[in-house]
Write a protein that holds these residues in place. Sequence first.
Motif, PDB file in Angstrom:
ATOM      1  N   GLY A  31       0.778  -1.226   0.000  1.00 53.19           N
ATOM      2  CA  GLY A  31       0.000   0.000   0.000  1.00 53.19           C
ATOM      3  C   GLY A  31       0.816   1.284   0.000  1.00 53.19           C
ATOM      4  O   GLY A  31       0.295   2.350   0.297  1.00 53.19           O
ATOM      5  N   HIS A  32       2.083   1.203  -0.366  1.00 56.69           N
ATOM      6  CA  HIS A  32       2.945   2.391  -0.403  1.00 56.69           C
ATOM      7  C   HIS A  32       2.617   3.213  -1.642  1.00 56.69           C
ATOM      8  O   HIS A  32       2.488   2.668  -2.738  1.00 56.69           O
ATOM      9  CB  HIS A  32       4.418   1.953  -0.432  1.00 56.69           C
ATOM     10  CG  HIS A  32       5.385   3.077  -0.493  1.00 56.69           C
ATOM     11  ND1 HIS A  32       5.664   3.872   0.596  1.00 56.69           N
ATOM     12  CD2 HIS A  32       6.140   3.564  -1.510  1.00 56.69           C
ATOM     13  CE1 HIS A  32       6.556   4.783   0.258  1.00 56.69           C
ATOM     14  NE2 HIS A  32       6.855   4.620  -1.018  1.00 56.69           N
ATOM     15  N   THR A  33       2.470   4.538  -1.477  1.00 54.12           N
ATOM     16  CA  THR A  33       2.101   5.394  -2.601  1.00 54.12           C
ATOM     17  C   THR A  33       3.088   6.525  -2.895  1.00 54.12           C
ATOM     18  O   THR A  33       3.095   7.042  -4.016  1.00 54.12           O
ATOM     19  CB  THR A  33       0.709   6.020  -2.377  1.00 54.12           C
ATOM     20  OG1 THR A  33       0.741   6.780  -1.158  1.00 54.12           O
ATOM     21  CG2 THR A  33      -0.379   4.950  -2.296  1.00 54.12           C
TER      22      THR A  33
ATOM     23  N   GLN B 202      12.429  -4.218   0.051  1.00 51.65           N
ATOM     24  CA  GLN B 202      12.017  -2.828  -0.156  1.00 51.65           C
ATOM     25  C   GLN B 202      10.573  -2.614   0.308  1.00 51.65           C
ATOM     26  O   GLN B 202      10.256  -1.588   0.916  1.00 51.65           O
ATOM     27  CB  GLN B 202      12.163  -2.429  -1.625  1.00 51.65           C
ATOM     28  CG  GLN B 202      13.601  -2.268  -2.064  1.00 51.65           C
ATOM     29  CD  GLN B 202      13.724  -2.110  -3.574  1.00 51.65           C
ATOM     30  OE1 GLN B 202      13.154  -2.888  -4.346  1.00 51.65           O
ATOM     31  NE2 GLN B 202      14.463  -1.093  -4.003  1.00 51.65           N
ATOM     32  N   ALA B 203       9.713  -3.584   0.039  1.00 51.35           N
ATOM     33  CA  ALA B 203       8.314  -3.488   0.474  1.00 51.35           C
ATOM     34  C   ALA B 203       8.243  -3.421   1.993  1.00 51.35           C
ATOM     35  O   ALA B 203       7.493  -2.613   2.554  1.00 51.35           O
ATOM     36  CB  ALA B 203       7.508  -4.680  -0.043  1.00 51.35           C
ATOM     37  N   ASP B 204       9.024  -4.250   2.677  1.00 51.23           N
ATOM     38  CA  ASP B 204       9.044  -4.236   4.140  1.00 51.23           C
ATOM     39  C   ASP B 204       9.562  -2.901   4.669  1.00 51.23           C
ATOM     40  O   ASP B 204       9.034  -2.366   5.647  1.00 51.23           O
ATOM     41  CB  ASP B 204       9.897  -5.388   4.677  1.00 51.23           C
ATOM     42  CG  ASP B 204       9.244  -6.753   4.472  1.00 51.23           C
ATOM     43  OD1 ASP B 204       7.997  -6.819   4.333  1.00 51.23           O
ATOM     44  OD2 ASP B 204       9.983  -7.753   4.447  1.00 51.23           O
ATOM     45  N   GLU B 205      10.594  -2.352   4.024  1.00 49.75           N
ATOM     46  CA  GLU B 205      11.156  -1.064   4.442  1.00 49.75           C
ATOM     47  C   GLU B 205      10.144   0.060   4.231  1.00 49.75           C
ATOM     48  O   GLU B 205       9.959   0.915   5.096  1.00 49.75           O
ATOM     49  CB  GLU B 205      12.447  -0.773   3.678  1.00 49.75           C
ATOM     50  CG  GLU B 205      13.084   0.557   4.024  1.00 49.75           C
ATOM     51  CD  GLU B 205      13.515   0.713   5.476  1.00 49.75           C
ATOM     52  OE1 GLU B 205      13.553   1.870   5.960  1.00 49.75           O
ATOM     53  OE2 GLU B 205      13.803  -0.305   6.141  1.00 49.75           O
ATOM     54  N   PHE B 206       9.480   0.061   3.074  1.00 50.57           N
ATOM     55  CA  PHE B 206       8.442   1.067   2.828  1.00 50.57           C
ATOM     56  C   PHE B 206       7.350   0.981   3.889  1.00 50.57           C
ATOM     57  O   PHE B 206       6.888   2.005   4.402  1.00 50.57           O
ATOM     58  CB  PHE B 206       7.808   0.886   1.439  1.00 50.57           C
ATOM     59  CG  PHE B 206       8.628   1.381   0.290  1.00 50.57           C
ATOM     60  CD1 PHE B 206       9.492   2.458   0.404  1.00 50.57           C
ATOM     61  CD2 PHE B 206       8.514   0.771  -0.951  1.00 50.57           C
ATOM     62  CE1 PHE B 206      10.234   2.919  -0.682  1.00 50.57           C
ATOM     63  CE2 PHE B 206       9.234   1.215  -2.049  1.00 50.57           C
ATOM     64  CZ  PHE B 206      10.103   2.292  -1.907  1.00 50.57           C
ATOM     65  N   LEU B 207       6.928  -0.237   4.221  1.00 51.39           N
ATOM     66  CA  LEU B 207       5.868  -0.409   5.213  1.00 51.39           C
ATOM     67  C   LEU B 207       6.316   0.115   6.575  1.00 51.39           C
ATOM     68  O   LEU B 207       5.555   0.817   7.255  1.00 51.39           O
ATOM     69  CB  LEU B 207       5.439  -1.871   5.322  1.00 51.39           C
ATOM     70  CG  LEU B 207       4.314  -2.147   6.314  1.00 51.39           C
ATOM     71  CD1 LEU B 207       3.050  -1.363   5.973  1.00 51.39           C
ATOM     72  CD2 LEU B 207       4.012  -3.635   6.368  1.00 51.39           C
ATOM     73  N   GLN B 208       7.529  -0.190   6.971  1.00 48.77           N
ATOM     74  CA  GLN B 208       8.038   0.310   8.252  1.00 48.77           C
ATOM     75  C   GLN B 208       8.035   1.840   8.266  1.00 48.77           C
ATOM     76  O   GLN B 208       7.577   2.458   9.231  1.00 48.77           O
ATOM     77  CB  GLN B 208       9.443  -0.218   8.513  1.00 48.77           C
ATOM     78  CG  GLN B 208      10.021   0.290   9.825  1.00 48.77           C
ATOM     79  CD  GLN B 208      11.465  -0.136  10.051  1.00 48.77           C
ATOM     80  OE1 GLN B 208      12.064  -0.817   9.235  1.00 48.77           O
ATOM     81  NE2 GLN B 208      12.014   0.267  11.166  1.00 48.77           N
TER      82      GLN B 208
END
Length: 164
Positions: free
Chosen positions: A41-43, A56-62
């Motif tokens: 859900g990163h925008t 990268q997805a995990d980092e964006f979420l954090q």
Amino acid sequence: MPTSTATKPVCQAAVDLVKHFEGLYLNAYRCPAGVATIGYGHTAGVQMGQTITQAQADEFLQQDLTSAAASVDRLTTVPLNDDQRGALASFVFNLGAGSLQSSTLLKKLNAKDYEGAAGEFGKWVYCTVGGEKKQLPGLVARRAAEAALFQSDTVQPQAGVTEG
């Protein structure tokens, strides 16, 4: 000093809730509201055609949840347990800090009406799609999960304070 470095992370239950409802997409896509989205859900800064890794997805979420939690910390004036803070961070992550800031949910919460605040989550289940306001089943389920998390370990009134 950036706010996010001073903000404690959200509880794992909130991270899991967001991961469940957002799903993982390593290729950019358009969400129901038409916004370019990737990961969980990163925008911010997402371009169609973009790809990322799981890391990268995990980092964006954090980063996104830490930012959302910082907004929750800034807007709330009452004690919150980790689950309540996490539920509100999920709400802000999905809807933006402005939605929480202008909400009856926040007004009730800051008036120490925790039960009333929990009842407000279910009102935030609509999305504008093609100029039309529609209730989305995924938002109904997400708000129910956030309300359940919010209520899972409600802060008890302080000594000497009685309930209504």
